[in-house]
Design a protein around this motif. Structure first.
Motif, PDB file in Angstrom:
ATOM      1  N   HIS A   1      44.587  65.387  55.156  1.00 16.27           N
ATOM      2  CA  HIS A   1      43.863  64.154  54.820  1.00 16.27           C
ATOM      3  C   HIS A   1      42.659  64.445  53.937  1.00 16.27           C
ATOM      4  CE1 HIS A   1      46.014  60.962  56.807  1.00 16.27           C
ATOM      5  NE2 HIS A   1      46.235  61.776  57.837  1.00 16.27           N
ATOM      6  N   SER A   2      42.093  63.380  53.416  1.00 18.95           N
ATOM      7  CA  SER A   2      40.909  63.460  52.558  1.00 18.95           C
ATOM      8  C   SER A   2      40.263  62.089  52.576  1.00 18.95           C
ATOM      9  CB  SER A   2      41.337  63.789  51.130  1.00 18.95           C
ATOM     10  OG  SER A   2      42.138  62.729  50.629  1.00 18.95           O
ATOM     11  N   ARG A   3      39.072  61.995  52.043  1.00 20.10           N
ATOM     12  CA  ARG A   3      38.460  60.674  51.948  1.00 20.10           C
ATOM     13  C   ARG A   3      39.377  59.729  51.175  1.00 20.10           C
ATOM     14  NH1 ARG A   3      32.379  58.338  50.950  1.00 20.10           N
ATOM     15  NH2 ARG A   3      33.097  56.254  50.406  1.00 20.10           N
ATOM     16  N   GLU A   4      40.107  60.259  50.237  1.00 20.92           N
ATOM     17  CA  GLU A   4      41.005  59.411  49.447  1.00 20.92           C
ATOM     18  C   GLU A   4      42.118  58.819  50.328  1.00 20.92           C
ATOM     19  OE1 GLU A   4      39.693  62.336  48.282  1.00 20.92           O
ATOM     20  OE2 GLU A   4      38.345  61.096  47.071  1.00 20.92           O
ATOM     21  N   THR A   5      42.689  59.656  51.196  1.00 15.57           N
ATOM     22  CA  THR A   5      43.766  59.103  52.040  1.00 15.57           C
ATOM     23  C   THR A   5      43.186  58.098  53.040  1.00 15.57           C
ATOM     24  OG1 THR A   5      43.631  60.890  53.696  1.00 15.57           O
ATOM     25  CG2 THR A   5      45.147  61.207  51.847  1.00 15.57           C
ATOM     26  N   PHE A   6      41.979  58.384  53.549  1.00 15.50           N
ATOM     27  CA  PHE A   6      41.349  57.419  54.447  1.00 15.50           C
ATOM     28  C   PHE A   6      41.146  56.088  53.716  1.00 15.50           C
ATOM     29  CE2 PHE A   6      38.966  61.024  56.931  1.00 15.50           C
ATOM     30  CZ  PHE A   6      40.169  61.437  57.477  1.00 15.50           C
ATOM     31  N   ASP A   7      40.610  56.178  52.514  1.00 18.81           N
ATOM     32  CA  ASP A   7      40.348  54.957  51.745  1.00 18.81           C
ATOM     33  C   ASP A   7      41.637  54.215  51.426  1.00 18.81           C
ATOM     34  OD1 ASP A   7      37.672  55.381  51.839  1.00 18.81           O
ATOM     35  OD2 ASP A   7      37.475  56.122  49.774  1.00 18.81           O
ATOM     36  N   ALA A   8      42.693  54.977  51.176  1.00 20.41           N
ATOM     37  CA  ALA A   8      43.967  54.324  50.850  1.00 20.41           C
ATOM     38  C   ALA A   8      44.490  53.520  52.041  1.00 20.41           C
ATOM     39  CB  ALA A   8      44.993  55.382  50.420  1.00 20.41           C
ATOM     40  N   VAL A   9      44.339  54.089  53.242  1.00 25.67           N
ATOM     41  CA  VAL A   9      44.759  53.343  54.434  1.00 25.67           C
ATOM     42  C   VAL A   9      43.931  52.066  54.568  1.00 25.67           C
ATOM     43  CG1 VAL A   9      44.819  53.387  56.956  1.00 25.67           C
ATOM     44  CG2 VAL A   9      45.606  55.380  55.664  1.00 25.67           C
ATOM     45  N   MET A  10      42.643  52.187  54.342  1.00 27.26           N
ATOM     46  CA  MET A  10      41.793  50.989  54.453  1.00 27.26           C
ATOM     47  C   MET A  10      42.148  49.969  53.375  1.00 27.26           C
ATOM     48  SD  MET A  10      38.154  51.992  56.088  1.00 27.26           S
ATOM     49  CE  MET A  10      37.549  53.180  54.913  1.00 27.26           C
ATOM     50  N   ASP A  11      42.453  50.445  52.172  1.00 29.76           N
ATOM     51  CA  ASP A  11      42.890  49.525  51.106  1.00 29.76           C
ATOM     52  C   ASP A  11      44.107  48.717  51.551  1.00 29.76           C
ATOM     53  OD1 ASP A  11      40.966  50.450  49.388  1.00 29.76           O
ATOM     54  OD2 ASP A  11      42.311  51.781  48.254  1.00 29.76           O
TER      55      ASP A  11
ATOM     56  N   TYR B   1      41.967  58.829  64.913  1.00 30.85           N
ATOM     57  CA  TYR B   1      41.843  57.526  65.562  1.00 30.85           C
ATOM     58  C   TYR B   1      40.676  56.754  64.979  1.00 30.85           C
ATOM     59  CZ  TYR B   1      41.431  53.994  69.189  1.00 30.85           C
ATOM     60  OH  TYR B   1      41.348  52.791  69.857  1.00 30.85           O
ATOM     61  N   LEU B   2      39.625  57.461  64.594  1.00 33.98           N
ATOM     62  CA  LEU B   2      38.455  56.827  63.971  1.00 33.98           C
ATOM     63  C   LEU B   2      38.866  55.989  62.762  1.00 33.98           C
ATOM     64  CD1 LEU B   2      35.413  56.471  63.494  1.00 33.98           C
ATOM     65  CD2 LEU B   2      35.413  58.685  62.334  1.00 33.98           C
ATOM     66  N   VAL B   3      39.694  56.570  61.913  1.00 32.56           N
ATOM     67  CA  VAL B   3      40.094  55.864  60.690  1.00 32.56           C
ATOM     68  C   VAL B   3      41.095  54.755  61.026  1.00 32.56           C
ATOM     69  CG1 VAL B   3      41.031  56.135  58.369  1.00 32.56           C
ATOM     70  CG2 VAL B   3      39.670  57.979  59.386  1.00 32.56           C
ATOM     71  N   GLU B   4      41.964  55.022  61.986  1.00 29.99           N
ATOM     72  CA  GLU B   4      42.900  53.993  62.430  1.00 29.99           C
ATOM     73  C   GLU B   4      42.135  52.771  62.944  1.00 29.99           C
ATOM     74  OE1 GLU B   4      45.311  55.266  65.726  1.00 29.99           O
ATOM     75  OE2 GLU B   4      46.411  53.370  65.837  1.00 29.99           O
ATOM     76  N   ALA B   5      41.132  53.029  63.780  1.00 28.68           N
ATOM     77  CA  ALA B   5      40.354  51.921  64.350  1.00 28.68           C
ATOM     78  C   ALA B   5      39.628  51.155  63.251  1.00 28.68           C
ATOM     79  CB  ALA B   5      39.368  52.458  65.385  1.00 28.68           C
ATOM     80  N   ALA B   6      39.059  51.893  62.297  1.00 34.48           N
ATOM     81  CA  ALA B   6      38.323  51.237  61.209  1.00 34.48           C
ATOM     82  C   ALA B   6      39.271  50.378  60.377  1.00 34.48           C
ATOM     83  CB  ALA B   6      37.638  52.287  60.332  1.00 34.48           C
ATOM     84  N   ALA B   7      40.442  50.919  60.086  1.00 32.74           N
ATOM     85  CA  ALA B   7      41.385  50.172  59.244  1.00 32.74           C
ATOM     86  C   ALA B   7      41.924  48.955  59.969  1.00 32.74           C
ATOM     87  CB  ALA B   7      42.526  51.093  58.812  1.00 32.74           C
ATOM     88  N   ASN B   8      42.150  49.085  61.271  1.00 34.06           N
ATOM     89  CA  ASN B   8      42.649  47.944  62.044  1.00 34.06           C
ATOM     90  C   ASN B   8      41.623  46.832  62.157  1.00 34.06           C
ATOM     91  OD1 ASN B   8      45.364  48.360  62.721  1.00 34.06           O
ATOM     92  ND2 ASN B   8      44.803  49.876  64.277  1.00 34.06           N
TER      93      ASN B   8
END
Lengths: 611, 611
Positions: free
Chosen positions: B29-39, B107-114
C-alpha cells in the motif's frame, strides 16, 4: 400517579386556587365547579382525543384538487369529532364573561383543564390559536370586531389563526413584506384595506372544520411615497376572514382573496394543518379586484404590540404543550417499566441468572430515567400553572399585585416557553430509551411524542429568540425590576425552606444559584456591548431556567412537607423529585454560566471559512 | 470544509497512516492506494447512496404476500443498486488477505473510506453486519465455514445478520430461549443442529438483495436432562443459512426453516429491513421435519464470546454511524446558514432594520450551534479513527503494543459507541434548530438524520448497558490496567501540550478532568457494592466520554499547532474547536461526577408507588 392527582396538588395545595373564589369575578365558582370542568375535559380528552392520536399522525393532512380548481384539505373524521366535542364543552369561552357566553373561569383552572387535551393529543385541531386570536380581538378590537369575529370564535362557529411569518423572513418580523392599502376608512368592521403577500407556517390556515377562519395578519401600510416603512414600527394588524361576513356575523357568500398555496409536511404535530397562504394574489377576486379584504385592528403601526398580546399567551401554551407531551411519554414509559420483565438487578455477586427476570422498574438506571422525566415534567407543569396564576393576578388582583404579576410574567415567559421545550423533549427521548427497541417502533406511542415535541423549540419564537428576549430585554426592563421581583419571590421560598431542617441544604443551594445567575447577568452586560452580552444568551437562559425550576421544586417540597398539604402521593413525591433536581440538575448551571460570565466569544469569533 | 479534508488531516497528519505501510501486511500500500480507495467510496456514496436517502425513508420496507403464501420484502430499486455498487467496489473484503480476494487494507483506511457511505445514507442496505458476520467466521469458524459462508459474504454473493435478541428478552441474553438440538455431529459444514425459537430486531433478516442470507444465531443446547442451562454460559453460536448450501457454496435448492414473521416499522433507519424471524416453526420443513438447520461455530457454550467479536466491531461501527449522521446534519445546516438571509446582527445600538438582512451564519447563536456540531462530530470522528488505528495495532503491532491496543479498545469501545450516539444526536437537533421551521419539514434532510440517529443509543447494547460495561467491567478488568493505559496516553498528550504555551491552560484542565474521573472511579467502588457503584453508571459514562473527547481535541490541537501539520483548514479549525470544547463542554463533567462520587441513591431508592 395520575395527572389529575398532580393537578389537584398543584391547584389546591400549592397555588391555593380556592382563594380566587373570593374575588368578585370568580364568586360563583367553587372547588366543585373547578373539579367539574376538569372532569369534563378529562373525559373528552380520553374519549375523543387519545384514541386518535396515532391516526392523525399516520393520516396527515393532504390536499385534493376540487373540480373548481381549488385545493381542499382532507382531514380524518376524528379531527372533526374532537373539534366538535371541544367546542361543545364550552372551553373555547371558558375565561370569558358570562354575558358573552363564558364561564368566567380563572385562567389557572382553564390551563389545568386543558392539560388533559395536550396529553391526549397535542395536535388534533388547533383550539389554542382560536382562543388566543379571539382574546387579542377582545383586547384591541372595535366593538363590532369583538361581536362579529371574537364572539364567533368563542362559540365554536369559526376558528382563528395568527399570520406573522413570511417565507423570506422567518423570525425577522421587521422584514414583513405583506402590503395593506386602504380601501374604505368607514367600514363598520373597521378601516378596510386590501392585503397582498405570502404568509408561511400558518397553523390551521385552511380546513373545513368550521364555517369560517379568522386570520390575524401582520402587514405594512405604505407611506405617502408608496414605500413600506422598514423595521417593526411599520407593522399593523388586520383581521382577514377566509369568507367575508356582515356586521351580524353572517357569511355574505363572497369568498375573500386568501388562497392555500400548500401544506407543510412535518416531522410531527400532524393533527394540525400547517400552511403557506397567499393573500391577495387574485385567485378569489373581491368585487372584481385582487387583494384580500382586511380590517385594521388597533392603531396603524401598533400591529406588533397587539400581536404580542397573543404571542405571550401562545408562548405559555407552547410550554404547556411541551410539558404535556413530556408527561404523556413519562406515563407510557412508566407503564412499560412496570409491566415488562427483563434482566436481573445487580447484587453483591453480580447478576444471578437462575432467578426470574425482574420488571424494568427494578433497575436503577430505569428509575433514573423515570425520575428525570418526572422532575422535568411535573416541575414544568408547576411552573406553567404558576404563570397561569400570575395571569389571573394580572387580570383580577389589586393594582400593585397585578402590576407585579405582569412584570413577573414578562421575565418568566421566555423560561415557561423554552425550558419545557428543551427538557421535556429530552424526557421524551428517555421514554423511548426505557422502551428499548420497541420505543423506536411505531407500535408504541413514545416516538411520536418525541417527534411532536421537537416543534416546540421552534415555533412562537425559537430558543435563540427566547434567549435574546430574556437576557437582552426582560431582565433589563424597567431598570431590572422584573428580575428583582423574581429574586424576591425566590428569596421568600429560601426563607421558608430554611425553617425546615431537611430543606435547609437545598435552600442554601438555591441561594447560591440565585446569586450566581444575578452576578452573571451583571457580568454579561459589564461592557455594555449587546454583541458580547448576548453571544451566550442561550446558555444563560438554560442556567436561568434551571434556577427557576429549582425554585419551583423547593417551593413544592416546602408545601409538601408542611402540615397543610394533603397527604396524597403527588405531595409525597415532591421531596425525592426535588432532591433529584438539586443533585442531578441544578449543578449543571455552573458550566452554562462560565461562558456567560467570561463573555466567551469563541463561537461568535469563529472565522466562517473554518466551519 | 469537506469530509475528505477532515479525513486526510486525521489519517495523515494526526494518525500517521503512512507508517502502517512499513508493516509487512500493508507493504503493497501507499498513500496513493489509500486515496484511491477513498476516491472510489466518495464517488459511489455520492452517486448511489446520497440521492436516494429520502426515498428509502419514504418508501420503507413492506411485505407482499406471494402466491405460495410466503412474505416477500419489497425494497426500492435504489437499495439493490447501492448494494451492487458497494459489493463491486470490493469494500466488503477490503481488510481480507489477498488470497481471499481482499485488499489487505488497514482497518483505519477502511473505516475512513466507509465514512462516506454513512454520511450519504446510513441505512441503505446493511453491509456493516455482513462484514462483521464474515469476520466472526474468519475468527471462530471451521475451514469449510470460512470457505463457504465467509467467502461468499466477502465476495458479495450473500449477506449476513446477527441474531441475538428475542422478543421476551431484549438485552438480557441470559434469557435466550432458542433451543438447538444435535442432528449430526459429522456434517462437513460443522456439527449440525436443529434450531427452534424467535429472534427479534434482526437487521437485514429477510430480503432478496442477495442470493442467500447467513444468519449467526445464539441458541442453547439442552443438557442431558433436556433443560436449557440458565445464564449466558449455556449459549452457543450457530450459522444458519436462509437457503441450504453444499460444501462448494452452491445452493442445494432446499429452503431452510427460517421464516419472516414480520417487519418492524421504525422511527427511522428505514433503508434497512428490521425483522422478527421464526426459526424452526415448520413453515419450511427440511427433510420433512420442522427445525432450522444450523452448524455450530466454535465450542458449545462459547457462543457469547464469539458473538462479542462481532459486537465490539459493531459497536464501533454504531459510533461511526452516529457520527456520520451528525456530520451530515452539520453540513446541511452549514450550507443553509451560509445561504439563507434572515435578521440583522445585534450592534451597539441594537438592530438596524434599514440595513439589508444578513446570512444566518453571521448571528452568534447560529455560530454557537454550528461550532457545537463541529466539535461533537469532528471530535467523535477522530476518536473512532483512533480506535480503528488501535484495531490495526492489535492485529499487526508488536506483541506488547498489540496487547496494549486490545486493552485500550476494551476501555474505549463503550465510549466510542455511546458518546457519538448521544452527542451527535444532539448535533442533529441543532441542525434542525438552525433551519427553523424548515428544519421541521420533510423538505430538508435534517429531520431524517435526527430520526435515524435516535436508534444509535439503543441497538448493539443500550446506553445503560454501555455504562454498566464501562464502570462495571472495563475500568476494573486486569486490575484496572486498561484505565491506567488510557491515563498514560492522556498524560502523554498533556505533557506535549504543556510544551506549547497557548495549549498549557487546556492541558491543565485535562489533567484535572483526568484526576477527577480517576477519583470518581475509586469512590464509586469504595464500598465494593455494585448496586451503589453502578447506580449512576450513565452519568459516569457521560463524564468519562467528555474527558476522552477533551483528550482527543487537545491532541488534535497539538498536531495542528505543531509545525509538521499541513496547513489545511481542517488543521486550522482544530484550535477554535478544541477551545470551544474546553470552555463549553468539559466543565459539564462536574455535574455528572458529583452523583457518582457521592454514590447518590436518590433514583435507585425512589419508591415505586411515588412515580
Amino acid at each position: 400517579m395520575s395527572l389529575r392527582n398532580t393537578l389537584e396538588f398543584l391547584l389546591y395545595d400549592w397555588l391555593d386556587a380556592p382563594a380566587l373564589i373570593e374575588r368578585p369575578r370568580f364568586a360563583e365558582h367553587s372547588r366543585e365547579t373547578f373539579d367539574a370542568v376538569m372532569d369534563t375535559c378529562e373525559r373528552i380528552a380520553r374519549d375523543k382525543y387519545a384514541p386518535f392520536n396515532r391516526l392523525i399522525d399516520s393520516e396527515e393532512p393532504r390536499t385534493e384538487q376540487q373540480p373548481d380548481g381549488n385545493l381542499h384539505v382532507v382531514l380524518p373524521q376524528a379531527t372533526y369529532d374532537a373539534r366538535i366535542a371541544y367546542a361543545e364543552s364550552g372551553m373555547l369561552a371558558a375565561a370569558q364573561n358570562y354575558e358573552h357566553g363564558g364561564m368566567q373561569l380563572p385562567y389557572l383552572v382553564e390551563a389545568a383543564a386543558n392539560a388533559f387535551f395536550g396529553k391526549a393529543s397535542i395536535s388534533i385541531g388547533a383550539n389554542l390559536l382560536t382562543v388566543g386570536n379571539a382574546n387579542l380581538l377582545m383586547a384591541y378590537g372595535t366593538p363590532s370586531q369583538k361581536n362579529v369575529f371574537a364572539a364567533n370564535e368563542f362559540n365554536g362557529r369559526w376558528t382563528g389563526t395568527m399570520c406573522l411569518s413570511e417565507p423570506q423572513a422567518g423570525s425577522s418580523l421587521s422584514d414583513v413584506a405583506t402590503r395593506a392599502e386602504l380601501e374604505e376608512q368607514g367600514d363598520p368592521l373597521g378601516p378596510r384595506y386590501r392585503l397582498r403577500g405570502n404568509k408561511m407556517w400558518i397553523s390551521g390556515g385552511e380546513h373545513e372544520l368550521a364555517e369560517n377562519i379568522v386570520h390575524l395578519v401582520l402587514a405594512k401600510i405604505p407611506g405617502p411615497d408608496g414605500k413600506l416603512i422598514p423595521g417593526v414600527k411599520g407593522i399593523s394588524l388586520f383581521v382577514v376572514p377566509k369568507k367575508l361576513v356582515d356586521t351580524q356575523g353572517q357569511l355574505t357568500g363572497v369568498r375573500n382573496d386568501v388562497a392555500l398555496a400548500g401544506l407543510n409536511h412535518k416531522l410531527g404535530w400532524r393533527g394540525t394543518t400547517n400552511t403557506l397562504l397567499n393573500f391577495g394574489e387574485g385567485k378569489f377576486p373581491v368585487d372584481g379586484k385582487a387583494g384580500a379584504v382586511g380590517y385594521l385592528v388597533g392603531q396603524p403601526g401598533e400591529g406588533l404590540k397587539c400581536m404580542f398580546h397573543m404571542m405571550n399567551e401562545a408562548r405559555i401554551a407552547i410550554g404547556m404543550a411541551a410539558t404535556m407531551l413530556g408527561l404523556a411519554g413519562y406515563e407510557a414509559s412508566l407503564e412499560y417499566a412496570r409491566t415488562r420483565t427483563q434482566g436481573r438487578p445487580v447484587g453483591a455477586g453480580g447478576k444471578d441468572a437462575s432467578q426470574a427476570p425482574v420488571r424494568l422498574i427494578e433497575h436503577a438506571d430505569i428509575k433514573r430515567m423515570l425520575l428525570t422525566q418526572k422532575a422535568y415534567c411535573d416541575g414544568a407543569l408547576a411552573l406553567l400553572l404558576y404563570c397561569a396564576r400570575l395571569v389571573d393576578e394580572q387580570h383580577t388582583g389589586a393594582s400593585g399585585a397585578a402590576d407585579e404579576a405582569r412584570l413577573l410574567l414578562e421575565v418568566l415567559t421566555p423560561i415557561a416557553k423554552s425550558w419545557p421545550s428543551e427538557n421535556c423533549l429530552e424526557a421524551n427521548s428517555l421514554a423511548i430509551q426505557i422502551h428499548g427497541g420497541y420505543g423506536y417502533t411505531r407500535d408504541f406511542p413514545v416516538e411520536q411524542y418525541w417527534r411532536d415535541n421537537r416543534l416546540n423549540m421552534i415555533h412562537e419564537g425559537t430558543h435563540g429568540i427566547q434567549a435574546m428576549d430574556l437576557l437582552g430585554r426582560k431582565v433589563l426592563m424597567e431598570g431590572g425590576r422584573g428580575l428583582k421581583l423574581l429574586a424576591a419571590r425566590i428569596n421568600d421560598t429560601i426563607e421558608k425552606a430554611l425553617q425546615q431542617p431537611e430543606l435547609a441544604v437545598y435552600a442554601n443551594a438555591l441561594a447560591q444559584a440565585l446569586a450566581r445567575v444575578g452576578a452573571a447577568t451583571k457580568t454579561a452586560w459589564a461592557t455594555g456591548q449587546p454583541a458580547e452580552a448576548l453571544a451566550n444568551a442561550v446558555p444563560y437562559m438554560q442556567a436561568f431556567g434551571h434556577m427557576v425550576l429549582a425554585w419551583v421544586w423547593l417551593d413544592l417540597a416546602h408545601t409538601a412537607s408542611s402540615g397543610d398539604a394533603s397527604a396524597n402521593e403527588a405531595s409525597q413525591a415532591c421531596i425525592p423529585a426535588m432532591s433529584f433536581f438539586y443533585r442531578y440538575e441544578l449543578p449543571k448551571i455552573d458550566a452554562w454560566l462560565r461562558v456567560v460570565e467570561s463573555r466567551d466569544m469563541t463561537c461568535a469569533e469563529m472565522p466562517e471559512h473554518l466551519f
